[in-house]
Design an enzyme around this catalytic site. Structure first.
Site, PDB file in Angstrom:
ATOM      1  N   ASP A 199      62.055  -2.653 -33.678  1.00  0.00           N
ATOM      2  CA  ASP A 199      61.426  -3.169 -32.470  1.00  0.00           C
ATOM      3  C   ASP A 199      60.011  -3.608 -32.816  1.00  0.00           C
ATOM      4  O   ASP A 199      59.186  -2.784 -33.242  1.00  0.00           O
ATOM      5  CB  ASP A 199      61.397  -2.087 -31.378  1.00  0.00           C
ATOM      6  CG  ASP A 199      60.771  -2.589 -30.090  1.00  0.00           C
ATOM      7  OD1 ASP A 199      61.096  -3.716 -29.685  1.00  0.00           O
ATOM      8  OD2 ASP A 199      59.947  -1.859 -29.504  1.00  0.00           O
ATOM      9  N   GLU A 283      65.372  -7.871 -32.359  1.00  0.00           N
ATOM     10  CA  GLU A 283      65.588  -8.652 -31.149  1.00  0.00           C
ATOM     11  C   GLU A 283      65.520 -10.148 -31.453  1.00  0.00           C
ATOM     12  O   GLU A 283      64.728 -10.584 -32.283  1.00  0.00           O
ATOM     13  CB  GLU A 283      64.541  -8.298 -30.097  1.00  0.00           C
ATOM     14  CG  GLU A 283      64.665  -6.890 -29.560  1.00  0.00           C
ATOM     15  CD  GLU A 283      63.529  -6.542 -28.614  1.00  0.00           C
ATOM     16  OE1 GLU A 283      63.803  -6.148 -27.478  1.00  0.00           O
ATOM     17  OE2 GLU A 283      62.365  -6.665 -29.038  1.00  0.00           O
ATOM     18  N   CYS A 334      68.308   3.732 -21.548  1.00  0.00           N
ATOM     19  CA  CYS A 334      68.302   5.015 -22.242  1.00  0.00           C
ATOM     20  C   CYS A 334      69.383   4.991 -23.318  1.00  0.00           C
ATOM     21  O   CYS A 334      70.564   4.764 -23.016  1.00  0.00           O
ATOM     22  CB  CYS A 334      68.564   6.158 -21.259  1.00  0.00           C
ATOM     23  SG  CYS A 334      68.715   7.788 -22.064  1.00  0.00           S
ATOM     24  N   CYS A 337      72.228   8.035 -22.561  1.00  0.00           N
ATOM     25  CA  CYS A 337      73.256   7.954 -21.520  1.00  0.00           C
ATOM     26  C   CYS A 337      73.563   6.529 -21.103  1.00  0.00           C
ATOM     27  O   CYS A 337      74.553   6.289 -20.385  1.00  0.00           O
ATOM     28  CB  CYS A 337      72.835   8.773 -20.302  1.00  0.00           C
ATOM     29  SG  CYS A 337      71.423   8.063 -19.394  1.00  0.00           S
ATOM     30  N   CYS A 353      64.139   9.034 -19.044  1.00  0.00           N
ATOM     31  CA  CYS A 353      65.301   8.559 -18.292  1.00  0.00           C
ATOM     32  C   CYS A 353      65.381   9.292 -16.944  1.00  0.00           C
ATOM     33  O   CYS A 353      65.377  10.530 -16.902  1.00  0.00           O
ATOM     34  CB  CYS A 353      66.577   8.773 -19.097  1.00  0.00           C
ATOM     35  SG  CYS A 353      68.076   8.216 -18.246  1.00  0.00           S
ATOM     36  N   CYS A 356      69.256  11.169 -16.943  1.00  0.00           N
ATOM     37  CA  CYS A 356      69.589  12.347 -17.756  1.00  0.00           C
ATOM     38  C   CYS A 356      68.359  13.143 -18.185  1.00  0.00           C
ATOM     39  O   CYS A 356      68.490  14.216 -18.765  1.00  0.00           O
ATOM     40  CB  CYS A 356      70.392  11.936 -18.982  1.00  0.00           C
ATOM     41  SG  CYS A 356      69.448  10.985 -20.207  1.00  0.00           S
ATOM     42  N   ASP A 363      59.121   2.922 -27.754  1.00  0.00           N
ATOM     43  CA  ASP A 363      59.450   1.946 -28.794  1.00  0.00           C
ATOM     44  C   ASP A 363      60.584   2.446 -29.686  1.00  0.00           C
ATOM     45  O   ASP A 363      61.426   1.652 -30.132  1.00  0.00           O
ATOM     46  CB  ASP A 363      58.213   1.636 -29.632  1.00  0.00           C
ATOM     47  CG  ASP A 363      57.133   0.932 -28.823  1.00  0.00           C
ATOM     48  OD1 ASP A 363      57.493   0.062 -28.006  1.00  0.00           O
ATOM     49  OD2 ASP A 363      55.952   1.264 -28.990  1.00  0.00           O
TER      50      ASP A 363
END
Length: 391
Positions: A199, A283, A334, A337, A353, A356, A363
Site C-alpha cells: 500500500d 493498487e 476489514c 471479517c 472494525c 468484529c 495501512d
C-alpha cells in the site's frame, strides 16, 4: 522479442570536444527542423488536398531533401529517418486516443527546449554478430564512434549487457549521454514462497502486508528551499540575458538531482521487493487523476507511476509476478471479517472494525486487503493462502 529476453538501457556520460559538441548541437537543430517541416507538410496536405501523408512517404523524400539542402548531408541517414518515425508514432497515438474517446493532444511543433536527443536505429549486425559503425566502442572502452561526429570520449562505468539494439545521444542540463538499448536474457530468481501486498502513500512511501514501513524520503520537499532561492534569482534576471540563462541552468540542475535521487530510491526499493517475494500486489492507481487534488505536490514527489513501472520491469526480468488490483475500499474493508464501511477507519493511521472489533494499523490492513484481492486474481490461489502475512 522472444519471451525469454527483455530490454535494458545503459546510460553513459559522454565528454565531447568543442567541435564534436558543435556537431551534436547542429544534428539536434537539423533533426528538429526536419520534424517540424514534416509536421507542417502533413497539416498542409490535409488542409489543402484532404490527403494523408504517411511516414513512409516522407522518408522516400529524404534523398531529394539532401540534394536541395546540402546541410542535411552532415547527418547520418538513420538519424534523419528517426524524427519522421517519431512523428508517425505521435500521429498514430493521437488517432488511437481519439478512437478511445479520451482527450487527445494533436502533435505539436517542437521548440529547441523540447528536442534534446537523436537516435541511431541499428548498432549491431545480427548476421555477422558484430558492431556496426554507430556506437561502436573502441577496444579500450574509452570512446565510442558516432558517425558524422567522430570518436567521442565515453565513461563506461559498467559493462554493456546482452545484444545492443539502438543508441540514443541525449543532451541533459549541459551534459551529453549515450543511451544504449540492449536485448538481454531474463534472469529468473529462485522461488521464495513469499507474496506481499504493498500500500503506497505520502506519509510512508510504502507499507507492506508483513508490517514493514518504508520511509518516504521526500526528495522534492527537501530541495524546495534551494529551488525557491534559485527560482527567485531567475525571476530577477532580465529575459534573454546570459545571467538569466545561467540561473535557469542551475534550477534545471537541482531538478535533475532530485529526479536522480528519486529514481535511485525507486530502483533500490523495487529490487528488494523483487528479491524477497514471488508475488507483489499493489493498487491500480490512476495517478494522473490524483495529482489534480490538493496533495498534488506530495503525490508527484513520491512518484508512484515511475515506481510501479520499475517494479514491473524488474519482476518480469526475475520471473516474478506483479498484480495491480482494484483500489476501491481497500482502506475501509476489514481484512478479518470483510465488513466494509467508512466508519472502520477512525483516523489516518488507525483502523477499528465496527462489526468484529478488529484493530490494526490502517495501512497494514489496506495492504492485506490488496494481497487478498491479488489472491483472487491468481487462478487456484485463495486470498488467505497467498501470503504468510495474512491471518
Amino acid at each position: 522479442m522472444e519471451e525469454n529476453t527483455t530490454h535494458k538501457t545503459h546510460k553513459y556520460r559522454l565528454y565531447p570536444t568543442k567541435p564534436q559538441e558543435a556537431a551534436m548541437f547542429e544534428t539536434l537543430r537539423l533533426t528538429r527542423q526536419l520534424y517540424n517541416a514534416a509536421l507542417e507538410q502533413r497539416i498542409s496536405a490535409y488542409k489543402k488536398q484532404g490527403k494523408t501523408v504517411t511516414g513512409y512517404d516522407q522518408q522516400k523524400e529524404l534523398t531529394a531533401l539532401k540534394k536541395a539542402c546540402p546541410e542535411f548531408e552532415a547527418v547520418y541517414s538513420h538519424v534523419l529517418q528517426e524524427p519522421l518515425e517519431r512523428l508517425d508514432k505521435a500521429y498514430k497515438r493521437f488517432f488511437a486516443r481519439v478512437k478511445q474517446g479520451v482527450t487527445a493532444g494533436f502533435p505539436r511543433f517542437k521548440p529547441a527546449q523540447r528536442w534534446n536527443s537523436f537516435k541511431f536505429k541499428e548498432v549491431w549486425d545480427k548476421k555477422k554478430g558484430r558492431w556496426l559503425t554507430p556506437g561502436r566502442p573502441t577496444d579500450d572502452r574509452k570512446r565510442i564512434n558516432i558517425p558524422k561526429i567522430g570518436s567521442v570520449k565515453c565513461k563506461f562505468h559498467r559493462p554493456l549487457e546482452g545484444t545492443p539494439k539502438t543508441l540514443q545521444i541525449v543532451h541533459e542540463c549541459g551534459e551529453w549521454y549515450a543511451v544504449y538499448t540492449c536485448e538481454v536474457p531474463k534472469n529468473p530468481l529462485p522461488a521464495t514462497g513469499s507474496s506481499v501486498g504493498v500500500d503506497v502513500g505520502t506519509t510512508w512511501f510504502a507499507i507492506t502486508s508483513d508490517g514493514e514501513f518504508v520511509e518516504n524520503p521526500r526528495h522534492l520537499k527537501n530541495g524546495l528551499k534551494k529551488l525557491r532561492v534559485q527560482q527567485r534569482t531567475v525571476a530577477r534576471r532580465k529575459k534573454g540575458g546570459n545571467r538569466r540563462k545561467k540561473a535557469v541552468k542551475l534550477v534545471a540542475k537541482t531538478h535533475q538531482k532530485i529526479c536522480r535521487q528519486r529514481l535511485d530510491f525507486h530502483h533500490k526499493t523495487a529490487r528488494r521487493l523483487v528479491n524477497e517475494h514471488d508475488v507483489i500486489a499493489h493498487e491500480d492507481l490512476k495517478v494522473s487523476n490524483m495529482v489534480k487534488s490538493n496533495l498534488a505536490r506530495s503525490i508527484s514527489d513520491v512518484g508512484w507511476s515511475q515506481f510501479f513501472d520499475i517494479l514491473s520491469l524488474k519482476a518480469a526480468d526475475a520471473g516474478r509476478k506483479v498484480i495491480a488490483v482494484d483500489p476501491r475500499h481497500t482502506s475501509q474493508r476489514c481484512h478479518q471479517c470483510g465488513h466494509t464501511c467508512r466508519e472502520n477507519r477512525i483516523s489516518q493511521a488507525r483502523f477499528v472494525c465496527v462489526a468484529c472489533g478488529h484493530s490494526e494499523n490502517a495501512d497494514i490492513n489496506a495492504s492485506r486487503n490488496i494481497l487478498h484481492r491479488a489472491g483472487h486474481a491468481l487462478h487456484g490461489v485463495n486470498g488467505s493462502g497467498v501470503s504468510h502475512a495474512v491471518a
